[in-house]
Design a protein around this motif. Structure first.
Motif, short mmCIF file in Angstrom:
data_model
loop_
_atom_site.label_atom_id
_atom_site.label_comp_id
_atom_site.label_asym_id
_atom_site.label_seq_id
_atom_site.Cartn_x
_atom_site.Cartn_y
_atom_site.Cartn_z
N LEU A 184 0.83 -1.21 0.00
CA LEU A 184 0.00 0.00 0.00
C LEU A 184 0.87 1.26 0.00
O LEU A 184 0.55 2.24 -0.67
CB LEU A 184 -0.93 0.00 1.22
CG LEU A 184 -2.03 -1.06 1.22
CD1 LEU A 184 -2.73 -1.11 2.57
CD2 LEU A 184 -3.03 -0.80 0.11
N GLU A 185 1.96 1.21 0.74
CA GLU A 185 2.86 2.36 0.80
C GLU A 185 3.57 2.57 -0.53
O GLU A 185 3.72 3.71 -0.99
CB GLU A 185 3.87 2.14 1.92
CG GLU A 185 4.48 3.40 2.45
CD GLU A 185 5.25 3.18 3.74
OE1 GLU A 185 5.67 4.20 4.30
OE2 GLU A 185 5.43 2.04 4.18
N ALA A 186 3.98 1.50 -1.19
CA ALA A 186 4.65 1.60 -2.50
C ALA A 186 3.73 2.23 -3.54
O ALA A 186 4.18 2.93 -4.44
CB ALA A 186 5.13 0.23 -2.96
N ALA A 187 2.43 1.97 -3.40
CA ALA A 187 1.45 2.53 -4.33
C ALA A 187 1.09 3.97 -3.95
O ALA A 187 0.35 4.64 -4.68
CB ALA A 187 0.19 1.67 -4.36
N GLY A 188 1.57 4.42 -2.81
CA GLY A 188 1.28 5.78 -2.37
C GLY A 188 -0.04 5.92 -1.65
O GLY A 188 -0.48 7.03 -1.35
N LEU A 189 -0.70 4.80 -1.38
CA LEU A 189 -2.02 4.84 -0.74
C LEU A 189 -1.95 5.03 0.77
O LEU A 189 -2.93 5.45 1.38
CB LEU A 189 -2.79 3.55 -1.06
CG LEU A 189 -3.17 3.39 -2.52
CD1 LEU A 189 -3.61 1.97 -2.80
CD2 LEU A 189 -4.26 4.38 -2.88
N VAL A 190 -0.82 4.71 1.35
CA VAL A 190 -0.66 4.79 2.80
C VAL A 190 0.68 5.46 3.11
O VAL A 190 1.68 5.18 2.46
CB VAL A 190 -0.70 3.37 3.43
CG1 VAL A 190 -0.28 3.40 4.87
CG2 VAL A 190 -2.08 2.77 3.31
N ALA A 191 0.65 6.31 4.11
CA ALA A 191 1.88 6.90 4.64
C ALA A 191 2.03 6.40 6.07
O ALA A 191 1.04 6.33 6.82
CB ALA A 191 1.80 8.42 4.62
N THR A 192 3.23 6.00 6.44
CA THR A 192 3.46 5.52 7.80
C THR A 192 4.38 6.47 8.54
O THR A 192 5.18 7.19 7.93
CB THR A 192 4.08 4.11 7.81
OG1 THR A 192 5.34 4.15 7.16
CG2 THR A 192 3.17 3.11 7.14
N GLN A 193 4.23 6.45 9.85
CA GLN A 193 5.02 7.31 10.71
C GLN A 193 5.31 6.55 11.99
O GLN A 193 4.40 5.92 12.55
CB GLN A 193 4.23 8.58 11.01
CG GLN A 193 4.84 9.49 12.03
CD GLN A 193 3.94 10.68 12.27
OE1 GLN A 193 3.39 11.24 11.35
NE2 GLN A 193 3.80 11.06 13.53
N LYS A 194 6.54 6.61 12.43
CA LYS A 194 6.91 5.89 13.65
C LYS A 194 7.09 6.89 14.77
O LYS A 194 7.82 7.87 14.64
CB LYS A 194 8.19 5.08 13.43
CG LYS A 194 8.46 4.12 14.54
CD LYS A 194 9.55 3.14 14.15
CE LYS A 194 9.68 2.10 15.26
NZ LYS A 194 10.65 1.10 14.96
N ASP A 195 6.40 6.63 15.89
CA ASP A 195 6.51 7.46 17.08
C ASP A 195 6.89 6.54 18.24
O ASP A 195 6.02 5.84 18.78
CB ASP A 195 5.19 8.18 17.34
CG ASP A 195 5.28 9.16 18.51
OD1 ASP A 195 6.39 9.62 18.81
OD2 ASP A 195 4.23 9.44 19.11
N GLY A 196 8.15 6.50 18.56
CA GLY A 196 8.62 5.55 19.57
C GLY A 196 8.54 4.15 19.02
O GLY A 196 9.12 3.84 17.98
N ARG A 197 7.79 3.30 19.69
CA ARG A 197 7.62 1.91 19.24
C ARG A 197 6.35 1.70 18.43
O ARG A 197 6.06 0.60 18.00
CB ARG A 197 7.62 0.99 20.45
CG ARG A 197 8.95 1.00 21.19
CD ARG A 197 8.92 0.04 22.32
NE ARG A 197 8.78 -1.31 21.77
CZ ARG A 197 9.10 -2.39 22.41
NH1 ARG A 197 9.57 -2.31 23.64
NH2 ARG A 197 8.95 -3.58 21.88
N VAL A 198 5.58 2.75 18.26
CA VAL A 198 4.29 2.64 17.57
C VAL A 198 4.41 3.18 16.15
O VAL A 198 4.81 4.33 15.94
CB VAL A 198 3.19 3.41 18.34
CG1 VAL A 198 1.87 3.34 17.58
CG2 VAL A 198 3.03 2.86 19.74
#
Length: 113
Positions: free
Chosen positions: A55-69
């Motif tokens: 999903l991220e490769a297709a640009g449909l999802v952006a992820t963000q890491k905050d600590g361990r989450v």
């Protein structure tokens, strides 16, 4: 021949899997941590992460890491190339069906004579 957009391949591939579509449906309501997305799938976390990477490769999802989450957010603008392509296809097929209708109407009129 229609121009080829490799990004469309990524989009259609990403949406071809029901698990990924389910994740997007959930993300359409707002951002969510990966563990929340994994819960209803019954899949192990590495498998869920692979789905998210598609999903991220297709640009449909952006992820963000905050600590361990790690949180995910839906990127709806990524669907625009697909909706544009589908609209172009709709126009092409409507024109073809209109020509077919005209042809059949003409044949019917000739047959009545």
């Amino acid at each position: 021949m229609a121009k080829h957009d490799p990004h469309l391949d990524l989009l259609f591939h990403a949406l071809s899997d029901p698990t990924r579509r389910m994740m997007l449906n959930r993300l359409a309501k707002g951002p969510a941590p990966v563990t929340e997305l994994a819960g209803p799938t019954g899949l192990r976390l590495p498998t869920v992460l692979r789905h998210l990477s598609v999903l991220e490769a297709a640009g449909l999802v952006a992820t963000q890491k905050d600590g361990r989450v790690r949180s995910c957010a839906f990127q709806p603008k990524a669907l625009l190339p697909m909706t544009d392509w589908l609209e172009d296809q709709r126009k092409v097929w409507e024109a073809r069906l209109d020509r077919l209708d005209d042809y059949v109407t003409q044949l019917m009129k000739e047959r009545e004579k």
